[in-house]
Design a protein around this motif. Structure first.
Motif, PDB file in Angstrom:
ATOM      1  N   LYS A 152     -12.216   2.675  -5.666  1.00 25.48           N
ATOM      2  CA  LYS A 152     -11.664   3.599  -4.722  1.00 25.48           C
ATOM      3  C   LYS A 152     -10.306   3.009  -4.399  1.00 25.48           C
ATOM      4  O   LYS A 152      -9.963   2.346  -3.454  1.00 25.48           O
ATOM      5  CB  LYS A 152     -12.531   3.642  -3.468  1.00 25.48           C
ATOM      6  CG  LYS A 152     -12.362   5.143  -2.856  1.00 25.48           C
ATOM      7  CD  LYS A 152     -13.648   5.106  -1.886  1.00 25.48           C
ATOM      8  CE  LYS A 152     -13.337   6.265  -0.874  1.00 25.48           C
ATOM      9  NZ  LYS A 152     -13.662   7.727  -1.434  1.00 25.48           N
ATOM     10  N   GLY A 178       0.730   2.074  -3.681  1.00 26.17           N
ATOM     11  CA  GLY A 178      -0.474   2.353  -3.716  1.00 26.17           C
ATOM     12  C   GLY A 178      -1.428   1.160  -4.013  1.00 26.17           C
ATOM     13  O   GLY A 178      -2.342   1.384  -4.515  1.00 26.17           O
ATOM     14  N   ASP A 179      -0.842   0.123  -3.430  1.00 28.16           N
ATOM     15  CA  ASP A 179      -1.478  -1.060  -4.150  1.00 28.16           C
ATOM     16  C   ASP A 179      -2.524  -1.795  -3.278  1.00 28.16           C
ATOM     17  O   ASP A 179      -2.206  -2.662  -2.557  1.00 28.16           O
ATOM     18  CB  ASP A 179      -0.450  -2.183  -4.275  1.00 28.16           C
ATOM     19  CG  ASP A 179      -0.695  -3.444  -5.125  1.00 28.16           C
ATOM     20  OD1 ASP A 179      -1.868  -3.394  -5.574  1.00 28.16           O
ATOM     21  OD2 ASP A 179       0.119  -4.524  -5.273  1.00 28.16           O
ATOM     22  N   GLY A 180      -3.699  -1.244  -3.364  1.00 28.21           N
ATOM     23  CA  GLY A 180      -4.677  -1.440  -2.538  1.00 28.21           C
ATOM     24  C   GLY A 180      -5.981  -0.638  -2.729  1.00 28.21           C
ATOM     25  O   GLY A 180      -5.918   0.247  -3.746  1.00 28.21           O
ATOM     26  N   PHE A 186      -9.626   1.496  -0.585  1.00 29.19           N
ATOM     27  CA  PHE A 186     -10.279   1.790   0.439  1.00 29.19           C
ATOM     28  C   PHE A 186     -11.693   2.034   0.482  1.00 29.19           C
ATOM     29  O   PHE A 186     -12.089   2.310  -0.535  1.00 29.19           O
ATOM     30  CB  PHE A 186      -9.366   3.327   1.205  1.00 29.19           C
ATOM     31  CG  PHE A 186      -9.473   4.190   0.351  1.00 29.19           C
ATOM     32  CD1 PHE A 186      -9.040   4.492  -0.682  1.00 29.19           C
ATOM     33  CD2 PHE A 186     -10.094   5.580   1.083  1.00 29.19           C
ATOM     34  CE1 PHE A 186      -9.027   5.932  -1.438  1.00 29.19           C
ATOM     35  CE2 PHE A 186     -10.313   6.720   0.433  1.00 29.19           C
ATOM     36  CZ  PHE A 186      -9.632   6.827  -0.785  1.00 29.19           C
ATOM     37  N   LEU A 231      -5.856   3.201  -3.936  1.00 30.00           N
ATOM     38  CA  LEU A 231      -5.043   3.957  -3.129  1.00 30.00           C
ATOM     39  C   LEU A 231      -4.174   5.038  -4.148  1.00 30.00           C
ATOM     40  O   LEU A 231      -3.404   5.711  -3.680  1.00 30.00           O
ATOM     41  CB  LEU A 231      -4.139   3.065  -2.301  1.00 30.00           C
ATOM     42  CG  LEU A 231      -4.793   2.571  -1.121  1.00 30.00           C
ATOM     43  CD1 LEU A 231      -3.889   1.341  -0.364  1.00 30.00           C
ATOM     44  CD2 LEU A 231      -5.667   3.402  -0.304  1.00 30.00           C
ATOM     45  N   ASN A 232      -4.364   4.800  -5.294  1.00 37.77           N
ATOM     46  CA  ASN A 232      -3.572   5.894  -6.135  1.00 37.77           C
ATOM     47  C   ASN A 232      -4.328   7.299  -6.301  1.00 37.77           C
ATOM     48  O   ASN A 232      -4.961   7.318  -7.284  1.00 37.77           O
ATOM     49  CB  ASN A 232      -3.158   5.189  -7.543  1.00 37.77           C
ATOM     50  CG  ASN A 232      -2.127   4.129  -7.598  1.00 37.77           C
ATOM     51  OD1 ASN A 232      -1.599   3.661  -8.682  1.00 37.77           O
ATOM     52  ND2 ASN A 232      -1.688   3.715  -6.482  1.00 37.77           N
ATOM     53  N   ARG A 233      -4.065   8.192  -5.356  1.00 37.26           N
ATOM     54  CA  ARG A 233      -5.053   9.420  -5.464  1.00 37.26           C
ATOM     55  C   ARG A 233      -4.151  10.710  -5.625  1.00 37.26           C
ATOM     56  O   ARG A 233      -4.726  11.715  -5.195  1.00 37.26           O
ATOM     57  CB  ARG A 233      -5.751   9.248  -3.926  1.00 37.26           C
ATOM     58  CG  ARG A 233      -6.665   8.262  -3.996  1.00 37.26           C
ATOM     59  CD  ARG A 233      -7.846   8.360  -4.881  1.00 37.26           C
ATOM     60  NE  ARG A 233      -8.530   7.233  -5.588  1.00 37.26           N
ATOM     61  CZ  ARG A 233      -9.217   6.998  -6.677  1.00 37.26           C
ATOM     62  NH1 ARG A 233      -9.221   8.149  -7.412  1.00 37.26           N
ATOM     63  NH2 ARG A 233      -9.778   5.817  -6.894  1.00 37.26           N
ATOM     64  N   ILE A 282      -9.143  -0.090   4.879  1.00 39.73           N
ATOM     65  CA  ILE A 282      -8.186  -0.119   3.578  1.00 39.73           C
ATOM     66  C   ILE A 282      -7.756  -1.758   3.465  1.00 39.73           C
ATOM     67  O   ILE A 282      -7.392  -2.401   4.479  1.00 39.73           O
ATOM     68  CB  ILE A 282      -6.831   0.697   3.861  1.00 39.73           C
ATOM     69  CG1 ILE A 282      -7.077   2.213   4.265  1.00 39.73           C
ATOM     70  CG2 ILE A 282      -5.676   0.358   2.999  1.00 39.73           C
ATOM     71  CD1 ILE A 282      -5.810   2.964   4.891  1.00 39.73           C
ATOM     72  N   ARG A 287     -10.030   1.706  10.641  1.00 38.98           N
ATOM     73  CA  ARG A 287      -9.853   2.660  11.745  1.00 38.98           C
ATOM     74  C   ARG A 287     -10.922   3.593  11.740  1.00 38.98           C
ATOM     75  O   ARG A 287     -11.838   3.889  10.894  1.00 38.98           O
ATOM     76  CB  ARG A 287      -8.873   3.638  10.764  1.00 38.98           C
ATOM     77  CG  ARG A 287      -7.677   4.369  11.572  1.00 38.98           C
ATOM     78  CD  ARG A 287      -6.630   4.713  11.021  1.00 38.98           C
ATOM     79  NE  ARG A 287      -6.896   5.879   9.866  1.00 38.98           N
ATOM     80  CZ  ARG A 287      -6.198   6.809   9.702  1.00 38.98           C
ATOM     81  NH1 ARG A 287      -5.303   7.146  10.606  1.00 38.98           N
ATOM     82  NH2 ARG A 287      -6.358   7.850   8.858  1.00 38.98           N
ATOM     83  N   ILE A 291      -6.914  -3.204   7.069  1.00 38.05           N
ATOM     84  CA  ILE A 291      -6.717  -1.859   8.083  1.00 38.05           C
ATOM     85  C   ILE A 291      -8.078  -1.590   8.203  1.00 38.05           C
ATOM     86  O   ILE A 291      -8.760  -1.210   7.257  1.00 38.05           O
ATOM     87  CB  ILE A 291      -5.608  -1.013   7.490  1.00 38.05           C
ATOM     88  CG1 ILE A 291      -4.187  -1.459   7.200  1.00 38.05           C
ATOM     89  CG2 ILE A 291      -5.633   0.282   8.402  1.00 38.05           C
ATOM     90  CD1 ILE A 291      -3.432  -0.898   6.092  1.00 38.05           C
ATOM     91  N   LEU A 325      -8.004  -5.656  -9.104  1.00 33.91           N
ATOM     92  CA  LEU A 325      -6.582  -5.595  -8.749  1.00 33.91           C
ATOM     93  C   LEU A 325      -6.016  -7.019  -8.633  1.00 33.91           C
ATOM     94  O   LEU A 325      -4.761  -7.171  -8.526  1.00 33.91           O
ATOM     95  CB  LEU A 325      -6.420  -4.728  -7.884  1.00 33.91           C
ATOM     96  CG  LEU A 325      -6.794  -3.237  -7.727  1.00 33.91           C
ATOM     97  CD1 LEU A 325      -6.342  -2.709  -6.327  1.00 33.91           C
ATOM     98  CD2 LEU A 325      -5.922  -2.556  -8.861  1.00 33.91           C
ATOM     99  N   GLY A 337       0.884  -1.166  -0.021  1.00 32.07           N
ATOM    100  CA  GLY A 337      -0.063  -0.095  -0.047  1.00 32.07           C
ATOM    101  C   GLY A 337       0.956   1.167  -0.038  1.00 32.07           C
ATOM    102  O   GLY A 337       0.476   2.140  -0.696  1.00 32.07           O
ATOM    103  N   LEU A 338       1.977   1.385   0.947  1.00 28.26           N
ATOM    104  CA  LEU A 338       2.998   2.388   0.858  1.00 28.26           C
ATOM    105  C   LEU A 338       3.746   2.398  -0.579  1.00 28.26           C
ATOM    106  O   LEU A 338       4.016   3.385  -1.231  1.00 28.26           O
ATOM    107  CB  LEU A 338       4.007   2.164   1.763  1.00 28.26           C
ATOM    108  CG  LEU A 338       5.072   3.232   2.047  1.00 28.26           C
ATOM    109  CD1 LEU A 338       4.700   4.540   2.240  1.00 28.26           C
ATOM    110  CD2 LEU A 338       5.888   2.748   3.239  1.00 28.26           C
ATOM    111  N   LYS A 361     -13.058   4.072   8.366  1.00 24.31           N
ATOM    112  CA  LYS A 361     -12.178   3.954   7.224  1.00 24.31           C
ATOM    113  C   LYS A 361     -11.350   2.503   7.008  1.00 24.31           C
ATOM    114  O   LYS A 361     -10.759   1.959   8.178  1.00 24.31           O
ATOM    115  CB  LYS A 361     -10.748   4.883   7.024  1.00 24.31           C
ATOM    116  CG  LYS A 361     -10.080   4.720   5.665  1.00 24.31           C
ATOM    117  CD  LYS A 361      -9.106   6.013   5.873  1.00 24.31           C
ATOM    118  CE  LYS A 361      -8.482   6.033   4.427  1.00 24.31           C
ATOM    119  NZ  LYS A 361      -7.724   7.208   3.794  1.00 24.31           N
TER     120      LYS A 361
END
Lengths: 282, 282
Positions: free
Chosen positions: B149, B26-28, B30, B151-153, B91, B114, B112, B57, B22-23, B89
């Motif tokens: 939606k 952005g492979d994920g 949310f 994670l490449n935003r 993820i 939150r 994840i 994905l 994900g970091l 949220k």
């Protein structure tokens, strides 16, 4: 990827706060840098590209001495276990998220530095060339992000997921308008007669550091290239900053013998940068 | 964003392993879900969108009972401090990185979850409408990612960074070919006579859950819309799953009075979903 050591903002760390915008939005940049016998290869060029990316994203780039200190700390962490060939991965994120997409002017960018084992390499790749394929995925065009090594990499992930065969080392990518861009993790060069060509990257792709070397030092020229121009090439090769120059031997049904132009460039790169003198180095 | 509690793969956690994709890429995916008096609003629809994104994905989506357990655990964590209006949220990432862009078939996706305070809200927005602007940034077209939606935003981050004025609540986005897509964090609806229109999202944009409600329950129709069609609208409004329907009162120099069509939809949404009955709820 085997991780040898990692630091966040200079301190030993293996975990990232969940609030980081690198995770939330891919809001950041990265560099993967070859560390050859303790020396980072093309260090200034990597930091320069990251700084340009940070300007484009409106992230305050850390001073280069901060990254330099991270690198020194990672090498200390590794001590005698530092392999002769390793990779330093730097990540710069916009820091913690405050209120959705809006960047917080008060947010402090976060430096992540990781020392990793070098990826697997095969001397045969440089001698005999590699096999590549065309990817079906087409890259979108985004001039605001093109050229930079940002953290929004889902297109590359999807493209790389198209094949599993270990005999295929890389996949070539086209934009949605058909123009050829690069491989998934390398830049593409085409030898056409006495000309050395590489795709323009103003709409898609990552402007690689080894590519930059060939543009500055080997008379390579940026241009628009289509699939037909690639198939008609006299020689083809890929570049990346960990592996240097990799000749392409096969693309789909077409194959190329070892080319004299590519061979001369491999020798020139090895002469300019000892890390890429694979013959002498092993 | 004030975080009340967080879990990774079901366990209390505030930190993510640096190796997470994900970091790195952005492979994920949310979801941000409204939690109203302890009840998640449109829960099944959010999980459904995430599952569709995971299929696109090639990430194995967790069973919905795993997310359900995360939600219950977060509410337990909050206990009596759970506010009447909060945000969950979720993820989903592909898990840890093994070898560059190539997805590792053995990687275990990471959940994840939150619990956060709800974003600031102003009853005036629904009563008097909000002010929006056109963003300069143009969205690229990527049919493989559009609608999800993920994670490449960075495009949304760059677009949202174009203004700071608190009087402007949102920015409208166009594709690089001029078609109107959405706002940075909301979908757009246009009332034209007795028709309710919203942009197609097959090339860019995120297919919102409140948008889905209006498509299914209010006879809204997807179509291609250009800037002129937006300016010529009888009424305009935005939707998102935290705020419901927000009428647009101003766009650039153009302004709109309170529209009867939009008001009727706000009432219909409040009747269908108590969380959006802001009049009764406060």
């Amino acid at each position: 990827v085997r991780v040898i050591a990692a630091r966040i903002d200079g301190l030993p760390a293996s975990m990232l706060p969940l609030s980081d915008r690198g995770l939330a939005y891919g809001d950041g940049l990265f560099e993967t840098i070859l560390l050859h016998r303790g020396r980072p290869v093309w260090w200034a060029e990597h930091l320069d590209r990251m700084a340009a990316g940070a300007r484009a994203l409106g992230i305050a780039a850390p001073a280069s001495h901060a990254w330099q200190a991270d690198l020194a700390a990672l090498c200390d962490d590794a001590g005698a276990t530092l392999p002769p060939r390793a990779v330093v991965k730097l990540i710069l994120t916009r820091g913690d998220s405050a209120r959705g997409y809006a960047p917080d002017a008060a947010a402090v960018p976060r430096r992540i530095a990781r020392l990793q084992a070098a990826p697997a390499d095969d001397p045969g790749w440089r001698r005999d060339g590699i096999a590549v394929r065309w990817c079906d995925l087409r890259l979108s065009r985004q001039p605001r992000l093109a050229g930079f090594k940002h953290l929004n990499r889902l297109e590359q992930v999807l493209a790389r997921a198209e094949w599993n065969a270990p005999a295929i080392q890389e996949g070539l990518l086209r934009r949605d308008d058909g123009a050829v861009v690069s491989a998934t993790a390398a830049n593409l060069f085409v030898v056409a007669g006495d000309r050395l060509l590489t795709p323009r990257l103003d709409l898609a792709g990552v402007a690689g550091i080894c590519r930059r070397f060939l543009l500055a030092r080997a008379g390579a020229v940026e241009c628009e290239l289509d699939e037909a121009a690639v198939h008609a090439a006299d020689e083809l090769f890929l570049t990346n900053s960990l592996r240097g120059i990799l000749p392409i031997a096969r693309l789909g049904n077409r194959s190329w013998p070892r080319g004299p132009f590519t061979r001369a460039l491999i020798e020139r790169l090895a002469a300019a940068e000892p890390a890429f003198d694979f013959e002498t180095d092993r």
